[in-house]
Design a protein around this motif. Structure first.
Motif, PDB file in Angstrom:
ATOM      1  N   UNK A  87       7.143 -13.698 -15.732  1.00  0.00           N
ATOM      2  CA  UNK A  87       7.207 -14.661 -14.629  1.00  0.00           C
ATOM      3  C   UNK A  87       8.515 -14.528 -13.861  1.00  0.00           C
ATOM      4  N   UNK A  88       8.662 -13.420 -13.169  1.00  0.00           N
ATOM      5  CA  UNK A  88       9.830 -13.240 -12.328  1.00  0.00           C
ATOM      6  C   UNK A  88       9.571 -13.833 -10.949  1.00  0.00           C
ATOM      7  N   UNK A  89      10.646 -14.235 -10.273  1.00  0.00           N
ATOM      8  CA  UNK A  89      10.500 -14.885  -8.976  1.00  0.00           C
ATOM      9  C   UNK A  89      10.837 -13.973  -7.805  1.00  0.00           C
ATOM     10  N   UNK A  90      10.800 -12.669  -8.038  1.00  0.00           N
ATOM     11  CA  UNK A  90      11.030 -11.739  -6.939  1.00  0.00           C
ATOM     12  C   UNK A  90       9.819 -11.749  -6.008  1.00  0.00           C
ATOM     13  N   UNK A  91      10.069 -11.500  -4.729  1.00  0.00           N
ATOM     14  CA  UNK A  91       8.978 -11.462  -3.755  1.00  0.00           C
ATOM     15  C   UNK A  91       8.921 -12.723  -2.924  1.00  0.00           C
ATOM     16  N   UNK A  92       8.390 -12.595  -1.710  1.00  0.00           N
ATOM     17  CA  UNK A  92       8.389 -13.704  -0.761  1.00  0.00           C
ATOM     18  C   UNK A  92       7.405 -14.802  -1.123  1.00  0.00           C
ATOM     19  N   UNK A  93       6.355 -14.480  -1.867  1.00  0.00           N
ATOM     20  CA  UNK A  93       5.326 -15.473  -2.155  1.00  0.00           C
ATOM     21  C   UNK A  93       5.715 -16.434  -3.273  1.00  0.00           C
ATOM     22  N   UNK A  94       6.589 -16.026  -4.170  1.00  0.00           N
ATOM     23  CA  UNK A  94       6.948 -16.857  -5.314  1.00  0.00           C
ATOM     24  C   UNK A  94       7.932 -17.943  -4.913  1.00  0.00           C
ATOM     25  N   UNK A  95       7.577 -19.186  -5.200  1.00  0.00           N
ATOM     26  CA  UNK A  95       8.411 -20.320  -4.794  1.00  0.00           C
ATOM     27  C   UNK A  95       9.142 -20.969  -5.959  1.00  0.00           C
ATOM     28  N   UNK A  96       8.469 -21.098  -7.101  1.00  0.00           N
ATOM     29  CA  UNK A  96       9.075 -21.802  -8.229  1.00  0.00           C
ATOM     30  C   UNK A  96       8.379 -21.404  -9.515  1.00  0.00           C
TER      31      UNK A  96
END
Length: 310
Positions: A87-96
């Protein structure tokens, strides 16, 4: 936008995964997602999720110490359940991301660049009730309560069904399906409906919502609902523009407005009459086709192959 059947599917899937588990931490990739400052969002860390609720199209995590995490996915927001370490938060779509004890993570994403999804953290039942828009629960209300809500104001059926102040949990997609099932025009005015039409709409609302809640129930296969979409192949008319109506075979029509569109069958719902598309009818004026017959004539005149009779 996830609607009542989708929200209930999310809640059912989350209940078996996060209820009575502690939130290790919350990670934020977008500072615009959290719309409240008091209590601070970090206060949920280390606390137990006591339950889950729904308010309209919002998902509510009930957290110990009288805290409520209110998540509104809006049009393009989605939830994803990730195993430990993925569950990494890289990328524009990932918010939280909400990391839970045991290692798994709930990730909030949003495909749109407008970033309309939101999280509110509030304390106390009174604060939570401020998110209730007042719409009746369509699977719990009586025909009398349904009628009162429907005819409170004189709107088109499409607008009335999708108004959260009138009905809870219905949006663009399922309103199309309900109106097709009820054989009613999306442009019909609510205060001009007969008692028979209202009863048909009431019954259609119950049957469509119940069928889709059962169809999307994650308990059937135990999987997390990862492919929540407003466009499903089993739908009768929503997202099916120019495809054949499953009831009569006529081509499904649409009205486009703002970010939404209405899909309907002219034969089943409007007596063969085409509803005026605000932009196209203004552009074409007298050339705007008024019926399926005129529409077919204009297609053939432009060189298209005639449709087979339905």
């Amino acid at each position: 936008m996830p609607e009542l059947p989708d929200i209930l599917a999310y809640i059912s899937a989350l209940e078996v995964r996060i209820q009575d588990r502690h939130i290790d931490r919350i990670r934020l990739a977008s500072p615009f997602l959290v719309r409240t400052a008091d209590p601070p969002i970090g206060e949920i860390q280390g606390k137990r999720v006591c339950g889950l609720r729904r308010i309209g199209k919002r998902i509510v995590l009930v957290i110990e110490d009288d805290l409520f995490l209110v998540l509104h996915l809006m049009i393009s927001g989605r939830l994803h359940w990730k195993p430990q370490g993925l569950a990494k938060l890289a990328g524009k779509m990932n918010l939280a991301a909400l990391d839970f004890e045991g290692g798994a993570t709930l990730v909030v994403t949003e495909a749109s660049t407008k970033k309309r999804a939101s999280i509110h953290l509030v304390r106390g039942e009174q604060s939570l009730q401020s998110f209730d828009r007042g719409g009746v629960e369509v699977l719990e209300c009586s025909l009398e309560d349904f009628t009162k809500a429907l005819q409170l104001e004189n709107h088109t059926l499409k607008r009335a069904l999708t108004d959260p102040r009138l009905f809870s949990g219905i949006g663009n997609a399922f309103s199309d399906e309900i109106l097709h099932r009820a054989r009613l025009s999306p442009g019909k005015l609510t205060q001009k409906m007969t008692s028979d039409e209202i009863e048909r709409l009431f019954d259609a609302t119950h049957s469509v919502m119940t069928e889709w809640i059962d169809r999307l129930d994650p308990r059937i296969d135990g999987a997390f609902p990862e492919k929540v979409t407003a466009f499903r192949p089993e739908m009768a008319v929503h997202g099916k523009y120019d495809q054949s109506c499953p009831v009569c075979g006529s081509p499904v029509q649409r009205i486009v407005y703002a970010d939404n569109e209405s899909n309907y069958c002219a034969t089943c719902q409007t007596g063969g009459r085409l509803l005026a598309d605000r932009s196209m009818s203004r552009l074409l004026k007298a050339d705007w086709p008024r019926s399926l017959e005129e529409l077919e004539e204009s297609r053939v005149a432009r060189g298209a192959e005639p449709r087979p009779p339905h």
